[in-house]
Write an enzyme that holds these catalytic residues in place. Structure first.
Site, PDB file in Angstrom:
ATOM      1  N   HIS A  84      14.194  20.922  -9.673  1.00  0.00           N
ATOM      2  CA  HIS A  84      13.233  19.946  -8.975  1.00  0.00           C
ATOM      3  C   HIS A  84      13.708  18.543  -9.244  1.00  0.00           C
ATOM      4  O   HIS A  84      14.530  18.277 -10.081  1.00  0.00           O
ATOM      5  CB  HIS A  84      11.964  20.209 -10.017  1.00  0.00           C
ATOM      6  CG  HIS A  84      11.009  18.968  -9.637  1.00  0.00           C
ATOM      7  ND1 HIS A  84      10.073  19.351  -8.592  1.00  0.00           N
ATOM      8  CD2 HIS A  84      10.713  18.004 -10.120  1.00  0.00           C
ATOM      9  CE1 HIS A  84       9.124  18.581  -8.616  1.00  0.00           C
ATOM     10  NE2 HIS A  84       9.648  17.564  -9.176  1.00  0.00           N
ATOM     11  N   ASP A 163      -3.678  20.214 -11.598  1.00  0.00           N
ATOM     12  CA  ASP A 163      -2.401  19.186 -11.266  1.00  0.00           C
ATOM     13  C   ASP A 163      -2.854  18.838  -9.822  1.00  0.00           C
ATOM     14  O   ASP A 163      -2.712  17.727  -9.340  1.00  0.00           O
ATOM     15  CB  ASP A 163      -1.146  19.674 -11.529  1.00  0.00           C
ATOM     16  CG  ASP A 163      -0.097  18.580 -10.829  1.00  0.00           C
ATOM     17  OD1 ASP A 163      -0.190  17.655 -11.461  1.00  0.00           O
ATOM     18  OD2 ASP A 163       0.538  18.596  -9.941  1.00  0.00           O
ATOM     19  N   LYS A 189       3.550  22.786 -12.927  1.00  0.00           N
ATOM     20  CA  LYS A 189       4.031  23.626 -11.664  1.00  0.00           C
ATOM     21  C   LYS A 189       5.118  24.535 -11.997  1.00  0.00           C
ATOM     22  O   LYS A 189       5.263  25.525 -11.546  1.00  0.00           O
ATOM     23  CB  LYS A 189       3.951  22.722 -10.488  1.00  0.00           C
ATOM     24  CG  LYS A 189       2.942  21.831 -10.167  1.00  0.00           C
ATOM     25  CD  LYS A 189       3.024  20.844  -9.078  1.00  0.00           C
ATOM     26  CE  LYS A 189       3.498  19.544  -9.704  1.00  0.00           C
ATOM     27  NZ  LYS A 189       3.222  18.445  -8.946  1.00  0.00           N
TER      28      LYS A 189
HETATM   29  N1  URA Z   1       5.875  14.458  -9.015  1.00  0.00           N
HETATM   30  C1  URA Z   1       4.897  15.379  -9.485  1.00  0.00           C
HETATM   31  O1  URA Z   1       4.768  16.484  -9.156  1.00  0.00           O
HETATM   32  N2  URA Z   1       3.960  14.743 -10.212  1.00  0.00           N
HETATM   33  C2  URA Z   1       3.801  13.243 -10.691  1.00  0.00           C
HETATM   34  O2  URA Z   1       3.091  12.967 -11.378  1.00  0.00           O
HETATM   35  C3  URA Z   1       4.944  12.625 -10.169  1.00  0.00           C
HETATM   36  C4  URA Z   1       5.783  13.050  -9.200  1.00  0.00           C
END
Ligand code: URA
Length: 432
Positions: A84, A163, A189
């Site tokens: 990521h 989220d 996630k």
């Molecule tokens: N990317 C994400 O998935 N969440 C955040 O809060 C900031 C960047």
């Protein structure tokens, strides 16, 4: 048990600690629509100022993770490892990296995001391949992963729905820049993907969320701590985002550059970062060989073949991989010329990303359409010598009136000095 939301907000506002039951209730009630956006945005702002301690962060992440499905790929024998990135300009690394490590025997269930703000999104880049579908249901996601050891999709609505809701709210209320909120958002996630390992590319510099090395290290350390506490071996590389990665900023053009890397070419910085992250992914998967193993997968064509196979599985037109000149190119072209002789001392990722977005390569609002053919090709980056009048960048766009509004802004991205400078180092630190 229910709580008074106002009392929870007041407690956080005044620097008090929330307990895990309160946090679990709040996130659940927000996800179900019982707590309204205006109260959750007040809570988010209180967290921006007051933070979350270790216990609160663990409870917050758990509640977000448990708001949706947690995938289980234990039937797939290979180690499951994802990567990521916290987001950058010209950051197409996932596109060469995922097929490369999958070709070496790692299973990569990659869930990526879309362009937002000044940064691009892997899903938009992949969708510049005609027919490539990134919205998969759970069964198709698992099926492509089982068959190819690789799947490149968007986050489904059932993964961490808390989220999804909270991130959009934060985006609209100035509450994104908080280390605990960013760390819990990303990790909730990723922990839902059923991973054995995770490598995080935490960007630092003018084009990154985290502008300072100190903040980037804190964010990286927080996410590594969360991952390891869930038994997911997690490593973060802190990497520079002072200038865009590679020479292409756009969508179809970044696919072209990614294909170059899979064919053994491409810009040196893209190759370096792809290999640095790939090496960590192999290590987390327990696969020997490091860089040599990765190089072998490029040299024998298996990494490129993996990308072709997975593109076909996603419904994409694989002939554009064989002949990338078939990918979209916007009709209009302009050059940015160097105003003076010297050396490039600045090639600002933030400015270049913002201009590319406003020309149509990204989104200013979530529902904006992305034009795959729009892009900026960088011919000169930090450390390069230039002569007055030489081309710094080629800009491709479809709407001249948009370009007229951006021209003078883009020119400010470069600074040219009299003395030679070194380009910034790319991989700055490793955490975990
Ligand atoms: N990317 C994400 O998935 N969440 C955040 O809060 C900031 C960047």
């Amino acid at each position: 048990m229910t709580y008074s939301v106002v009392e929870l907000i007041e407690a956080k506002r005044d620097g008090k600690k929330l307990d895990s039951d309160q946090i679990a209730w709040l996130i659940d009630a927000y996800t179900r629509g019982e707590v309204p956006d205006y109260q959750m945005s007040a809570m988010a702002m209180a967290i921006v100022w007051r933070g979350l301690d270790g216990d609160e962060l663990a409870a917050w992440t758990r509640a977000m993770l448990e708001s949706g499905d947690v995938l289980d790929f234990s039937h797939i024998p290979a180690a499951k490892v994802d990567k990521h990135s916290t987001g950058g300009v010209g950051d197409k690394i996932s596109i060469p990296l995922a097929p490369l490590v999958a070709a070496c025997g790692v299973a990569v269930p990659m869930m990526s995001g879309r362009a937002l703000g000044h940064t691009g999104g892997t899903l938009d880049k992949l969708e510049s391949i005609p027919g490539f579908t990134t919205g998969l249901d759970k069964e198709r996601f698992a099926g492509i992963l089982a068959e190819h050891n690789l799947v490149l999709a968007g986050q489904s609505a059932t993964i961490a729905p808390a989220d999804k809701k909270l991130y959009s709210l934060r985006d609209a209320t100035g509450t994104v820049p908080s280390i605990p909120l960013i760390a819990s958002s990303i990790m909730s996630k990723k922990l839902a993907e059923g991973l054995d390992g995770l490598v995080l590319d935490v960007k630092t510099g003018s084009g990154a969320f985290m502008k300072t090395l100190e903040d980037s290290r804190r964010l990286a350390g927080t996410m590594v701590g969360i991952g390891n506490s869930y038994g997911v071996k997690t490593v973060a590389l802190i990497t520079s985002m002072e200038q865009p990665l590679g020479n292409e900023v756009g969508n179809a053009s970044e696919i072209r550059e990614s294909i170059d890397v899979l064919r053994g070419g491409g810009p040196a910085d893209i190759r370096e970062l792809t290999f640095a992250l790939g090496e960590v992914m192999l290590e987390l998967a327990g696969i020997d060989g490091g860089r040599d193993r990765l190089q072998q997968a490029i040299d024998d064509g298996s990494a490129l073949q993996k990308f072709i196979d997975v593109t076909r599985a996603h419904g994409g037109d694989t002939t554009v991989i064989e002949d990338p000149s078939k990918l979209a190119v916007a009709p209009e072209e302009e050059h940015i010329a160097a105003p003076t002789d010297g050396y490039v001392t600045r090639c600002d990722a933030m400015t270049i990303g913002a201009v590319a977005t406003r020309l149509g390569a990204g989104r200013e609002k979530v529902d904006d359409e992305v034009d795959p053919g729009v892009g900026i090709t960088l011919l000169k980056k930090i450390g390069d010598q230039v002569s007055k009048g030489e081309t710094l960048a080629v800009v491709r766009f479809a709407e001249p009136q948009r370009w007229e509004r951006q021209r003078s802004h883009l020119q400010t991205a470069w600074e040219i000095g009299a003395d030679p400078v070194d380009p910034p180092g790319l991989v700055i630190d490793r955490i975990g």
